[in-house]
Design a protein around this motif. Structure first.
Motif, PDB file in Angstrom:
ATOM      1  N   SER A   1      19.744 -37.943  15.435  1.00 54.45           N
ATOM      2  CA  SER A   1      17.813 -37.779  15.430  1.00 54.45           C
ATOM      3  C   SER A   1      17.556 -38.803  16.489  1.00 54.45           C
TER       4      SER A   1
ATOM      5  N   ASP B   1      17.402 -30.352  14.980  1.00 54.78           N
ATOM      6  CA  ASP B   1      18.137 -31.275  13.753  1.00 54.78           C
ATOM      7  C   ASP B   1      18.881 -30.428  12.480  1.00 54.78           C
ATOM      8  N   GLU B   2      19.756 -30.419  12.042  1.00 55.87           N
ATOM      9  CA  GLU B   2      20.069 -30.510  11.001  1.00 55.87           C
ATOM     10  C   GLU B   2      19.672 -29.130  10.850  1.00 55.87           C
TER      11      GLU B   2
HETATM   12 MG    MG Z   1      20.086 -36.891  11.610  1.00 56.55          MG
END
Ligand code: MG
Ligand code: ATP
Lengths: 355, 276
Positions: free
Chosen positions: A43, A158-159
């Motif tokens: 991240s 991000d995910e």
């Molecule tokens: Mg992360």
């Protein structure tokens, strides 16, 4: 659309160093998936590319232009957050058009861009709703829609699917892949999910503790993992490892495990005889054979419906086997197995792959 | 879960008892304000006088300085509430979102200001304001009230900002907003409950403040309503009827104000209770 060039990027929060020099060149239109265990800095890297986090040292270039000191708004990058981060007080349409409004795009253009994105994502009937009146999957779509309306230079994810249930995740995964096929937008995608990584990526970047371990196509990483970390991280159920002493006698090589078991291995020039080495084999590559060379005690059977994961042990060294053979649902107390030489991976003392 | 009827009744009764206790003084205020002077001491303790009158109200509105007090209070409380809310929003946002070097010390100092009994500060503040010509002036009161209310209001606003995910303004910044635009267009609208709570809190605090008003203001022209109430106390008698009537009238703006903001306030008090 753009290329992204990352050179020796480092990041520290105070004295705590998170990224230790990351190099990565992303080609125009490429879909890059970042994988790695929790806390390895995925991240952080993504947020640095977006401009949400300062760069401690190193350079980030987008289309050749150094963007280190550019505010997020001037980088022309879109990001889909894990939490979706939809603006709760705005309708779906307003959420999607916000970026265009900030850029003072003409009204008709906004309407057609929002309309186009909504049609692509099946959001037409939801445009007037507020985010809180949407299901998780719909929110996810709106977040995607917000990213694609303005045709940015690159997408960061991000995910994005980790808050969805398995079925929906599968569906969105396919949609993202289709979307990328349509738009050919440079994308960086962070995920924990093996299958997402394997199916979506043009290239996978495997990270561990702030260091890039391997960059390559999904099959590269699966077939020829560069080190023990990548070997263990990619693939599910994970690769079996046996650590032992690498011995050579004549043209035969073998690995002697701590418990005295010896496993024949291919001879490799990269390992000193007598040195510690690790042998790896994927559970799906272990062959169940009544005439196999090794006897394995069966500890546990996990049927997955699709196949069977068998937990066995060879003289107390645990190993997993994946098989499609239904007969193995009731294998008896022990089975015989073979470890085919061409499927073995060998790793040297430092954990590096040895060919 | 179905609640048991007995518990529900007990629960309601407890709430009722609380409301009665809380509101009874207000009722008494109302009762005295409509009691004619000749009945005030002659009827003993009764829940309602045998004859009600509005004469105290008409007197207070037409023949006393009360309208001036009222106007002054409105100006002071309103200005203070607005000034404090603006300052506290900006400061609260900074404390919630930015890291800066002196942050720790600024927070500590703000806490320290909350530790002194205000009485201790009356003399120094008077000393500071009088050469500036700010004693006996509404501006002076607004400045003092603002100074005293900003720290607490800042912490209040900070907690509201803390409750808003950082992702939201990051998303806005990626969408092309500057941090300030993200604050104004995304974060502020989501903090309306917090802003309403802060406005309400500061307004009532300033509306009913007595100590500094008493010490800094002399004479009726700049007196606020709590000071003005004291004019109903003369050397030899207290005109309770008029005083209570003035009190009732003074409640009106506070009530109206809360009526206006209660929609946001209720949201605010429950905000963060549920994710979503
Ligand atoms: Mg992360
Ligand atoms: N603002 C911050 N201040 C201090 N440390 C931070 C900050 N942000 C992240 N870190 C630390 O940096 C490291 C990497 O965090 P990061 O969020 O990049 O991990 P990640 O790979 O995305 O993990 P996950 O898969 O759990 O999301 C973690 O150890 C985290 O605690």
């Amino acid at each position: 659309m753009a290329s992204i060039d990352i050179q020796d990027i480092r990041k520290s929060f105070g004295t705590f160093s998170v990224l230790h020099g990351v190099d990565l060149t992303i080609r125009d239109g490429e879909f890059i998936v970042l994988v790695g265990p929790s806390g390895c800095g995925k991240s952080t890297l993504l947020r640095m590319i977006a401009g949400l986090e300062d760069v401690t040292s190193g350079d980030i270039r987008i289309d050749g232009r150094r963007v280190n000191d550019l505010a997020p708004k001037d980088r022309d990058i879109a990001m889909v957050f894990q939490s979706y981060a939809l603006y709760p007080h705005m309708s779906v349409a307003d959420n999607m058009s916000y970026s265009l409004k900030l850029r003072r795009t003409a009204k008709e253009k906004i309407a057609s861009a929002v309309g186009g994105a909504a049609a692509k994502l099946g959001l037409d009937p939801l445009l007037e709703r507020r985010p809180r009146a949407l299901s998780g999957g719909q929110r996810q779509r709106v977040a995607m829609g917000r990213a694609i309306v303005r045709q940015p230079k690159a997408f960061l994810f991000d995910e994005p699917l980790s808050n969805l249930d398995a079925r929906l995740r599968e569906q969105m995964r396919a949609e993202i892949k289709k979307l990328h096929g349509d738009l050919h937008a440079t994308s960086i995608y962070v995920t924990h999910d093996q299958i997402e990584a394997m199916t979506l990526a043009d290239r996978i970047v495997a990270m561990h503790a702030g260091v890039v371990q391997q960059v390559g196509t999904p099959l590269d990483l699966y077939d020829r993992p560069a080190n023990l970390f990548v070997a263990g991280f990619i693939g599910s159920p994970g690769m079996n490892f046996f650590e032992g002493c690498y011995l050579v006698s004549g043209d035969q090589a073998e690995l002697r495990l701590a418990n005295g078991v010896t496993l024949p291995v291919p001879q490799r020039a990269g390992i000193e005889p007598g040195a510690t080495a690790t042998l790896g084999i994927r559970p799906e590559h272990v062959v169940l054979d009544a005439h196999g060379a090794l006897e394995a005690k069966v500890d546990l059977i996990e049927p997955t419906g699709f196949g069977i994961i068998m937990h066995v042990s060879i003289h107390d060294v645990p190993m997993k086997i994946f098989t499609l053979d239904r007969a193995m649902l009731d294998p008896g107390p022990a089975v015989r197995v073979d470890l085919p030489q061409e499927r073995l991976h060998l790793f040297g003392t430092q954990g590096q792959r040895v060919e | 879960m179905r609640s048991k009827p007995f518990l529900t009744v007990a629960h309601r009764l407890a709430i009722l008892a609380y409301i009665v206790v809380a509101l009874f003084p207000l009722f008494w205020l109302l009762k005295v304000s409509v009691t004619p002077n000749d009945l005030l001491y002659s009827e003993g303790v009764r829940m309602w006088p045998s004859r009600a009158t509005f004469e105290h109200y008409t007197f207070v509105i037409a023949h006393s300085a009360f309208p001036t007090f009222f106007k002054n209070s409105l100006i002071v409380a309103g200005s203070t509430a607005v000034a404090v809310t603006i300052l506290a929003s900006l400061a609260g946002y900074a404390l919630s979102r930015f890291r800066f070097r002196a942050k720790y010390w600024i927070v500590a100092l703000m806490l320290v200001t909350q530790m002194f009994p205000l009485v201790m500060l009356v003399a120094p503040i008077f000393k500071m304001l009088s050469p500036l010509g700010l004693t006996n002036s509404l501006t002076g009161l607004v400045i003092v009230y603002t100074a005293f209310n900003v720290p607490f209001a800042t912490f209040l606003m900070q907690s509201f900002f803390d409750g808003i995910p950082r992702d939201l303004e990051e998303a806005a910044m990626i969408d092309g907003a500057t941090q300030f635009v993200a604050f104004r267009q995304i974060i502020l609208p989501l903090t309306l409950p917090g802003i309403a709570a802060t406005l309400g809190f500061v307004f009532t605090a300033a509306w009913s403040e007595l100590l500094f008003a008493l010490m800094l203001i002399s004479g009726n022209d700049a007196a606020t309503f709590p000071v003005g109430l004291l004019t109903f106390v003369s050397k030899f008698s207290v005109d309770f009827g008029q005083m209570m009537a003035a009190g009732i009238l003074a409640l009106i703006p506070a009530c109206l104000f809360f009526l206006l903001i209660q929609r946001y306030l209720v949201q605010g008090l429950t905000a963060g209770a549920v994710k979503g």
